[in-house]
Write a protein that holds these residues in place. Structure first.
Motif, PDB file in Angstrom:
ATOM      1  N   TYR A 102      41.545  36.166  27.068  1.00 34.97           N
ATOM      2  CA  TYR A 102      42.649  36.498  26.156  1.00 34.97           C
ATOM      3  C   TYR A 102      43.109  37.923  26.446  1.00 34.97           C
ATOM      4  CZ  TYR A 102      45.176  37.500  21.824  1.00 34.97           C
ATOM      5  OH  TYR A 102      46.121  37.871  20.912  1.00 34.97           O
ATOM      6  N   GLY A 103      44.418  38.143  26.382  1.00 31.62           N
ATOM      7  CA  GLY A 103      44.933  39.487  26.599  1.00 31.62           C
ATOM      8  C   GLY A 103      46.384  39.591  26.183  1.00 31.62           C
ATOM      9  N   THR A 104      46.951  40.761  26.396  1.00 30.81           N
ATOM     10  CA  THR A 104      48.376  40.986  26.144  1.00 30.81           C
ATOM     11  C   THR A 104      49.031  41.494  27.425  1.00 30.81           C
ATOM     12  OG1 THR A 104      47.949  43.252  25.388  1.00 30.81           O
ATOM     13  CG2 THR A 104      48.017  41.529  23.701  1.00 30.81           C
ATOM     14  N   SER A 105      50.330  41.303  27.527  1.00 25.99           N
ATOM     15  CA  SER A 105      51.109  41.748  28.674  1.00 25.99           C
ATOM     16  C   SER A 105      50.595  41.062  29.949  1.00 25.99           C
ATOM     17  CB  SER A 105      51.065  43.271  28.786  1.00 25.99           C
ATOM     18  OG  SER A 105      51.975  43.728  29.746  1.00 25.99           O
ATOM     19  N   TYR A 106      50.227  41.835  30.968  1.00 27.38           N
ATOM     20  CA  TYR A 106      49.750  41.252  32.214  1.00 27.38           C
ATOM     21  C   TYR A 106      48.651  42.134  32.802  1.00 27.38           C
ATOM     22  CZ  TYR A 106      53.080  44.720  33.960  1.00 27.38           C
ATOM     23  OH  TYR A 106      53.763  45.878  34.173  1.00 27.38           O
ATOM     24  N   LYS A 107      47.894  41.574  33.732  1.00 26.17           N
ATOM     25  CA  LYS A 107      46.799  42.302  34.366  1.00 26.17           C
ATOM     26  C   LYS A 107      46.824  42.006  35.858  1.00 26.17           C
ATOM     27  CE  LYS A 107      42.639  40.611  34.209  1.00 26.17           C
ATOM     28  NZ  LYS A 107      42.316  40.449  35.649  1.00 26.17           N
ATOM     29  N   LEU A 108      46.780  43.071  36.674  1.00 30.88           N
ATOM     30  CA  LEU A 108      46.732  42.906  38.119  1.00 30.88           C
ATOM     31  C   LEU A 108      45.286  42.735  38.567  1.00 30.88           C
ATOM     32  CD1 LEU A 108      49.288  45.629  39.287  1.00 30.88           C
ATOM     33  CD2 LEU A 108      49.679  43.182  38.965  1.00 30.88           C
ATOM     34  N   ALA A 109      45.078  41.873  39.558  1.00 31.42           N
ATOM     35  CA  ALA A 109      43.731  41.640  40.073  1.00 31.42           C
ATOM     36  C   ALA A 109      43.182  42.911  40.713  1.00 31.42           C
ATOM     37  CB  ALA A 109      43.749  40.506  41.088  1.00 31.42           C
ATOM     38  N   THR A 110      41.911  43.192  40.483  1.00 32.84           N
ATOM     39  CA  THR A 110      41.276  44.371  41.072  1.00 32.84           C
ATOM     40  C   THR A 110      40.195  43.984  42.063  1.00 32.84           C
ATOM     41  OG1 THR A 110      39.668  44.441  39.242  1.00 32.84           O
ATOM     42  CG2 THR A 110      41.675  45.762  39.016  1.00 32.84           C
ATOM     43  N   GLN A 111      39.962  42.680  42.223  1.00 29.23           N
ATOM     44  CA  GLN A 111      38.907  42.207  43.099  1.00 29.23           C
ATOM     45  C   GLN A 111      39.449  41.118  44.000  1.00 29.23           C
ATOM     46  OE1 GLN A 111      35.462  40.594  41.057  1.00 29.23           O
ATOM     47  NE2 GLN A 111      35.080  39.158  42.703  1.00 29.23           N
ATOM     48  N   THR A 112      39.010  41.097  45.271  1.00 33.19           N
ATOM     49  CA  THR A 112      39.403  40.049  46.203  1.00 33.19           C
ATOM     50  C   THR A 112      38.170  39.359  46.736  1.00 33.19           C
ATOM     51  OG1 THR A 112      39.417  41.652  48.017  1.00 33.19           O
ATOM     52  CG2 THR A 112      41.504  41.265  46.908  1.00 33.19           C
ATOM     53  N   PHE A 113      38.390  38.256  47.438  1.00 30.22           N
ATOM     54  CA  PHE A 113      37.268  37.520  48.006  1.00 30.22           C
ATOM     55  C   PHE A 113      36.477  38.382  48.985  1.00 30.22           C
ATOM     56  CE2 PHE A 113      38.942  33.075  47.215  1.00 30.22           C
ATOM     57  CZ  PHE A 113      37.842  32.721  46.462  1.00 30.22           C
ATOM     58  N   LYS A 114      35.187  38.212  48.987  1.00 26.25           N
ATOM     59  CA  LYS A 114      34.337  38.833  49.979  1.00 26.25           C
ATOM     60  C   LYS A 114      33.582  37.732  50.706  1.00 26.25           C
ATOM     61  CE  LYS A 114      33.691  43.012  47.229  1.00 26.25           C
ATOM     62  NZ  LYS A 114      32.716  43.901  46.562  1.00 26.25           N
ATOM     63  N   GLU A 115      33.255  37.974  51.971  1.00 28.97           N
ATOM     64  CA  GLU A 115      32.542  36.967  52.748  1.00 28.97           C
ATOM     65  C   GLU A 115      31.223  36.608  52.072  1.00 28.97           C
ATOM     66  OE1 GLU A 115      33.360  35.375  55.513  1.00 28.97           O
ATOM     67  OE2 GLU A 115      35.331  36.301  55.698  1.00 28.97           O
ATOM     68  N   LYS A 116      30.959  35.299  51.961  1.00 28.49           N
ATOM     69  CA  LYS A 116      29.708  34.771  51.431  1.00 28.49           C
ATOM     70  C   LYS A 116      29.411  35.287  50.025  1.00 28.49           C
ATOM     71  CE  LYS A 116      27.727  34.293  56.059  1.00 28.49           C
ATOM     72  NZ  LYS A 116      26.612  34.653  56.961  1.00 28.49           N
ATOM     73  N   SER A 117      30.449  35.476  49.251  1.00 25.43           N
ATOM     74  CA  SER A 117      30.268  35.954  47.880  1.00 25.43           C
ATOM     75  C   SER A 117      30.417  34.801  46.909  1.00 25.43           C
ATOM     76  CB  SER A 117      31.304  37.038  47.558  1.00 25.43           C
ATOM     77  OG  SER A 117      31.248  37.369  46.189  1.00 25.43           O
ATOM     78  N   ASN A 118      29.583  34.793  45.873  1.00 23.29           N
ATOM     79  CA  ASN A 118      29.667  33.753  44.846  1.00 23.29           C
ATOM     80  C   ASN A 118      30.479  34.218  43.644  1.00 23.29           C
ATOM     81  OD1 ASN A 118      28.080  31.862  46.242  1.00 23.29           O
ATOM     82  ND2 ASN A 118      26.197  32.889  45.604  1.00 23.29           N
ATOM     83  N   ASP A 119      31.059  35.401  43.722  1.00 20.53           N
ATOM     84  CA  ASP A 119      31.823  35.936  42.606  1.00 20.53           C
ATOM     85  C   ASP A 119      33.139  35.193  42.443  1.00 20.53           C
ATOM     86  OD1 ASP A 119      30.857  39.358  43.312  1.00 20.53           O
ATOM     87  OD2 ASP A 119      29.853  37.815  42.127  1.00 20.53           O
ATOM     88  N   PHE A 120      33.659  35.226  41.211  1.00 18.93           N
ATOM     89  CA  PHE A 120      34.983  34.675  40.957  1.00 18.93           C
ATOM     90  C   PHE A 120      36.039  35.550  41.623  1.00 18.93           C
ATOM     91  CE2 PHE A 120      32.743  32.351  37.738  1.00 18.93           C
ATOM     92  CZ  PHE A 120      33.515  31.227  37.482  1.00 18.93           C
TER      93      PHE A 120
END
Length: 311
Positions: free
Chosen positions: A144-162
């Protein structure tokens, strides 16, 4: 000021889930229409909150520009389609969902498995097409939020993160208002404020204007109950700088560009309007796979959405 009276003049629900409402605020003094109209418009577009997909984890991907076997869309196109999923939430907590579909199939928003507190407003919204017996599996994070949010994280090799997504939380998509002068029973000039609101369907226009009024009331109420402490301090040049472009941090998603032009800009790491404005028309056309047609589409979107003309 007399107590304001608001009337609903028109209400429409579209098949896409978009809701429209037209409202009238009557018998205002001269000058009050533009003051109230501007204030309501700003609050409606920036302070009303909503829930959206904020991050995803797609099985079999290593980065956002990869492709999936048997899936017609690449990962970037899937992410773009997911931005169009509209959600209604009864809480403001972070939630998680899942999608797993085996082909051949056309994947829509209705196939996303959600917690009970969430509801999809546009279940027929298209996500991807799966060929043969391939599988598309995605995990979702909803915030949940207001306005908009820019992504601060990108895919990394062999990463299980979202993978974080550029997220637009605003349920109010568009607000227009106009002012009319009328004469009252005493032949005095009064103003009528007519305000039009379009929402994504997660909140009705009537509820959104009520919520905006509550936010404004709370904001000014806190001022009236404040105790002022006199304090003299020196204002620095940074504090009075007024040359910041208000368009700098607007994500390019708000331009609603065609898929080809959008993908080319994202691949060139152009994520905001501010970054886009650093490019001249000639430099834009030098971007790989970004031809004259895509450039014209970007120029038209900048002019129509933000009133900006590139030279």
């Amino acid at each position: 000021m007399d107590d304001l009276c608001i009337k609903c003049l028109k209400s429409e629900n579209h098949a896409t889930g978009v809701m429209y409402g037209q409202f009238l605020i009557d018998a205002l003094k001269i000058g009050q229409g533009i003051t109230i109209g501007n204030l309501l418009r700003r609050v409606l577009l920036s302070e009303i909150g909503g829930t959206s997909i904020s991050a995803v984890r797609i099985a079999g991907t290593s980065h956002e520009f990869s492709t999936l076997p048997g899936i017609r869309e690449d990962v970037l196109e899937i992410l773009l389609n997911l931005k169009g999923v509209t959600l209604k939430d009864t809480t403001q907590k972070t939630k998680f969902g899942r999608l797993k579909v085996q082909g051949p199939a056309i994947v829509t928003a209705a196939q996303i498995q959600l917690p009970d507190e969430l509801k999809i407003i546009n279940p027929t919204h298209y996500i991807a097409t799966i060929a043969d017996s391939n599988v598309l599996e995605i995990e979702f994070q909803f915030d949940y939020g207001t306005s908009y949010k820019l992504a601060t994280q990108t895919f990394k090799e062999k990463s299980n993160d979202f993978l974080e997504m550029d997220t637009i939380y605003m349920p109010v998509q568009k607000v227009n208002f106009k002012i009319k002068n009328i004469y009252d029973n005493f032949n005095q000039v009064k103003e009528q404020l007519i305000i039009e609101i379009w929402t994504n369907g997660s909140i009705s226009p009537g509820d959104s204007i009520t919520e905006a009024a509550k936010i404004i009331t709370h904001m000014f109420s806190s001022i009236t109950h404040s105790t002022f402490i006199e304090k003299n301090y020196e204002v620095t040049n940074d504090e009075v700088s007024g040359n910041i472009d208000p368009n700098t941090n607007i994500p390019i998603e708000e331009l609603q560009l065609p898929v080809r032009a959008y993908n080319c800009l994202k691949r060139a790491q152009i994520n905001t309007v501010g970054e886009l404005l650093k490019y001249s028309p000639e430099q834009l056309q030098e971007i790989k796979n970004f031809g004259r047609k895509s450039a014209d589409e970007v120029f038209a979107a900048l002019k129509n959405k933000l009133g900006i003309t590139l030279t």
